[in-house]
Design a protein around this motif. Structure first.
Motif, PDB file in Angstrom:
ATOM      1  N   GLU A  18       0.828  -1.208   0.000  1.00  0.00           N
ATOM      2  CA  GLU A  18       0.000   0.000   0.000  1.00  0.00           C
ATOM      3  C   GLU A  18       0.862   1.257   0.000  1.00  0.00           C
ATOM      4  O   GLU A  18       0.551   2.226  -0.688  1.00  0.00           O
ATOM      5  CB  GLU A  18      -0.941  -0.002   1.202  1.00  0.00           C
ATOM      6  N   GLU A  19       1.944   1.241   0.750  1.00  0.00           N
ATOM      7  CA  GLU A  19       2.843   2.395   0.767  1.00  0.00           C
ATOM      8  C   GLU A  19       3.498   2.578  -0.596  1.00  0.00           C
ATOM      9  O   GLU A  19       3.672   3.696  -1.062  1.00  0.00           O
ATOM     10  CB  GLU A  19       3.904   2.225   1.850  1.00  0.00           C
ATOM     11  N   GLU A  21       2.225   1.647  -3.496  1.00  0.00           N
ATOM     12  CA  GLU A  21       1.196   2.167  -4.399  1.00  0.00           C
ATOM     13  C   GLU A  21       1.043   3.673  -4.233  1.00  0.00           C
ATOM     14  O   GLU A  21       0.961   4.405  -5.218  1.00  0.00           O
ATOM     15  CB  GLU A  21      -0.141   1.485  -4.135  1.00  0.00           C
ATOM     16  N   ASP A  22       0.995   4.131  -2.993  1.00  0.00           N
ATOM     17  CA  ASP A  22       0.873   5.575  -2.740  1.00  0.00           C
ATOM     18  C   ASP A  22       2.064   6.326  -3.322  1.00  0.00           C
ATOM     19  O   ASP A  22       1.895   7.381  -3.936  1.00  0.00           O
ATOM     20  CB  ASP A  22       0.766   5.850  -1.240  1.00  0.00           C
ATOM     21  N   ALA A  23       3.252   5.791  -3.121  1.00  0.00           N
ATOM     22  CA  ALA A  23       4.455   6.458  -3.623  1.00  0.00           C
ATOM     23  C   ALA A  23       4.440   6.523  -5.145  1.00  0.00           C
ATOM     24  O   ALA A  23       4.825   7.525  -5.741  1.00  0.00           O
ATOM     25  CB  ALA A  23       5.704   5.720  -3.137  1.00  0.00           C
ATOM     26  N   TYR A  25       1.617   6.217  -7.268  1.00  0.00           N
ATOM     27  CA  TYR A  25       0.495   6.976  -7.824  1.00  0.00           C
ATOM     28  C   TYR A  25       0.553   8.460  -7.497  1.00  0.00           C
ATOM     29  O   TYR A  25      -0.018   9.276  -8.206  1.00  0.00           O
ATOM     30  CB  TYR A  25      -0.831   6.382  -7.357  1.00  0.00           C
ATOM     31  N   ASN A  26       1.242   8.841  -6.436  1.00  0.00           N
ATOM     32  CA  ASN A  26       1.354  10.257  -6.070  1.00  0.00           C
ATOM     33  C   ASN A  26       2.550  10.934  -6.730  1.00  0.00           C
ATOM     34  O   ASN A  26       2.811  12.103  -6.485  1.00  0.00           O
ATOM     35  CB  ASN A  26       1.439  10.410  -4.552  1.00  0.00           C
ATOM     36  N   ASN A  27       3.260  10.211  -7.571  1.00  0.00           N
ATOM     37  CA  ASN A  27       4.417  10.746  -8.261  1.00  0.00           C
ATOM     38  C   ASN A  27       3.938  11.546  -9.468  1.00  0.00           C
ATOM     39  O   ASN A  27       3.317  11.012 -10.370  1.00  0.00           O
ATOM     40  CB  ASN A  27       5.326   9.590  -8.698  1.00  0.00           C
ATOM     41  N   ASP A  28       4.214  12.837  -9.506  1.00  0.00           N
ATOM     42  CA  ASP A  28       3.730  13.714 -10.569  1.00  0.00           C
ATOM     43  C   ASP A  28       4.733  13.888 -11.712  1.00  0.00           C
ATOM     44  O   ASP A  28       4.539  14.722 -12.584  1.00  0.00           O
ATOM     45  CB  ASP A  28       3.385  15.099 -10.004  1.00  0.00           C
TER      46      ASP A  28
END
Length: 49
Positions: A18-19, A21-23, A25-28
């Motif tokens: 989960e961490e 995935e967050d890292a 998907y939150n990468n712009d």
């Protein structure tokens, strides 16, 4: 020769799923397809002008 004590001190456990995935998907940062799409859009706009 590998110094295992030094390597253990530098060890960082991997992220949980989960961490991670967050890292991800939150990468712009744009990927290569974003850059290619932008270049194609610019070329199309130039040809229309």
């Amino acid at each position: 020769m590998i110094n295992f004590d030094e390597e253990i001190k530098k060890f960082q456990p991997s992220l949980e799923v989960e961490e991670a995935e967050d890292a991800i998907y939150n990468n712009d940062v744009p990927d290569i397809t974003d850059l290619i799409n932008k270049l194609v859009e610019d070329v199309v706009k130039e040809k229309r002008a």
